[in-house]
Scaffold this active site. Structure first.
Site, mmCIF file in Angstrom:
data_model
loop_
_atom_site.group_PDB
_atom_site.id
_atom_site.type_symbol
_atom_site.label_atom_id
_atom_site.label_comp_id
_atom_site.label_asym_id
_atom_site.label_seq_id
_atom_site.Cartn_x
_atom_site.Cartn_y
_atom_site.Cartn_z
ATOM 1 C CG HIS A 69 -2.041 -1.023 1.054
ATOM 2 N ND1 HIS A 69 -2.547 -1.749 2.110
ATOM 3 C CD2 HIS A 69 -2.707 -1.461 -0.052
ATOM 4 C CE1 HIS A 69 -3.482 -2.569 1.686
ATOM 5 N NE2 HIS A 69 -3.602 -2.419 0.357
ATOM 6 C CG HIS A 198 -0.337 -4.062 5.191
ATOM 7 N ND1 HIS A 198 -1.011 -3.543 4.113
ATOM 8 C CD2 HIS A 198 0.012 -5.323 4.836
ATOM 9 C CE1 HIS A 198 -1.078 -4.453 3.159
ATOM 10 N NE2 HIS A 198 -0.468 -5.543 3.567
ATOM 11 C CD GLU A 271 -2.457 -3.086 9.009
ATOM 12 O OE1 GLU A 271 -1.868 -1.995 8.967
ATOM 13 O OE2 GLU A 271 -3.106 -3.561 8.057
HETATM 14 N N1 LIG Z 1 -2.961 -1.701 5.792
HETATM 15 S S1 LIG Z 1 -4.534 -1.701 5.715
HETATM 16 O O1 LIG Z 1 -4.925 -1.635 4.325
HETATM 17 O O2 LIG Z 1 -5.044 -0.634 6.523
HETATM 18 N N2 LIG Z 1 -5.099 -3.078 6.286
HETATM 19 C C1 LIG Z 1 -4.886 -4.302 5.544
HETATM 20 C C2 LIG Z 1 -5.266 -5.512 6.400
HETATM 21 C C3 LIG Z 1 -4.797 -6.788 5.752
HETATM 22 C C4 LIG Z 1 -5.605 -7.998 6.144
HETATM 23 O O3 LIG Z 1 -6.646 -7.835 6.822
HETATM 24 O O4 LIG Z 1 -5.197 -9.090 5.743
HETATM 25 C C5 LIG Z 1 -5.755 -4.329 4.260
HETATM 26 O O5 LIG Z 1 -6.915 -3.880 4.358
HETATM 27 O O6 LIG Z 1 -5.253 -4.793 3.222
HETATM 28 ZN ZN LIG Z 2 -1.933 -1.742 4.044
#
Ligand SMILES: NS(=O)(=O)N[C@@H](CCC(=O)O)C(=O)O
Ligand SMILES: [Zn+2]
Ligand SMILES: [Ca+2]
Ligand SMILES: [Ca+2]
Length: 309
Positions: A69, A198, A271
């Site tokens: 990201h 992340h 995270e």
């Molecule tokens: N870094 S983020 O985008 O806020 N959270 C990740 C969480 C990843 C996941 O739940 O596997 C996502 O939504 O891809």
């Molecule tokens: Zn992310």
């Protein structure tokens, strides 16, 4: 370039320079390659850290991916911290030396170099998440296991969690997929463990994301328990909160689900810092980089250890 007050964050070219420096400083234990090209033609670097790095030895392999990201710049710093720590520490830190001698460590600091570059302006940040394809894609919804199955992504091209028109439609996910598939040697996937970094919220997440059920096809009770035990143990070292990723929210087409279901790789999402906040949570001041990357040193060491089991 980053705004002056955040100068310690690495741009794409500074990331390439860091990799070059590590390879120059530590030629025997660093081998830098590429997973392929981004949508806009940037190389996606993959760095290998191991003794006799230029040859493929029968050692357990561990993968660290960062910056899927765009705006999550602290994660690129996390991967560069791993690169620096496991090279500069070699020969002096006994645990690091043992890990580098007995493992093959793969580091991908910027999965999404186009997005990471686009997010940064001279005076601030765009809050960009996706890649920079014509119709931008959320890379962490574009992986090919249970892609788009379960309301854990969007089919709307204008949405931040847009999954793309097909699995692996993004050059960045397909490049990393190809790299992982290239590690199937003699019919066996040599990578045994993985963390995708992340930001933010300070969490340790494990699959599956596509379903809230603990067990599902390809995830037995015992396998789930192994994820949960290791996830809890790693969270015990960095103070993050451990949970199955779908406990946070359902995601489909995520990297963890694909790494586990298709390759049996013990795949987590971390995270990073901060624990909460809004837009600014993606942009912690560069003064925290050292503290918040080394905060994960013990968890990284734990995963490297577990990779041999
Ligand atoms: N870094 S983020 O985008 O806020 N959270 C990740 C969480 C990843 C996941 O739940 O596997 C996502 O939504 O891809
Ligand atoms: Zn992310
Ligand atoms: Ca160095
Ligand atoms: Ca080796």
């Amino acid at each position: 370039e980053f705004p002056p007050e955040d100068g310690d964050y690495h741009t794409y070219s500074e990331t390439l320079a860091e990799i070059e420096e590590a390879a120059t400083d530590h030629p025997g234990i660093v081998d830098s390659t590429s997973a392929g090209s981004s949508a806009l033609g940037r190389d996606i670097p993959v760095v290998k850290i191991s003794d006799r790095a230029d040859i493929d030895e029968a050692e357990p392999e561990v993968l660290f991916t960062c910056n899927q990201h765009a705006r999550e710049h602290l994660t690129a710093e996390m991967c560069l911290h791993i690169l620096r720590r496991y090279t500069d520490g070699y020969g002096s830190d006994p645990e690091i030396t043992e890990d580098v001698d007995s493992r093959e460590i793969w580091v991908v600091p910027m999965v999404n170099p186009d997005g990471a570059t686009y997010d940064v302006t001279r005076t601030g940040y765009r809050g960009w998440r996706r890649n920079r394809q014509g119709t931008p894609v959320d890379l962490n919804r574009n992986w090919g296991y249970q892609w788009g199955c379960c309301g854990g992504s969007s089919g709307n091209p204008s949405q931040p969690t847009y999954r793309g028109p097909a699995p692996f439609s993004a050059p960045e996910t397909s490049a990393v997929r190809d790299f992982v598939e290239s590690r199937v040697v003699g019919g066996r996937q040599r990578i045994t463990a993985h963390i995708d970094f992340h930001s933010f919220s300070e969490l340790v997440l494990w699959p599956y994301g596509y379903t809230t059920a603990d067990t599902a096809p390809g995830m037995t009770r015992e396998q789930y328990r192994r994820f949960a035990e290791l996830g809890n143990a790693m969270a015990g070292t960095n103070g993050y909160t451990p949970m199955q990723s779908s406990d946070l929210y359902v995601t489909d087409g995520s990297v963890n689900d694909w790494m586990w279901a298709e390759h049996g790789i013990l795949s987590f999402t971390f995270e990073m810092y901060p624990g909460g906040g809004g837009f600014d949570g993606f942009y912690p001041p560069d003064e925290v980089i050292q503290r918040e990357t080394s905060r994960n040193d013990e968890a990284v060491a734990m995963l490297l250890d577990e990779a041999g089991n």
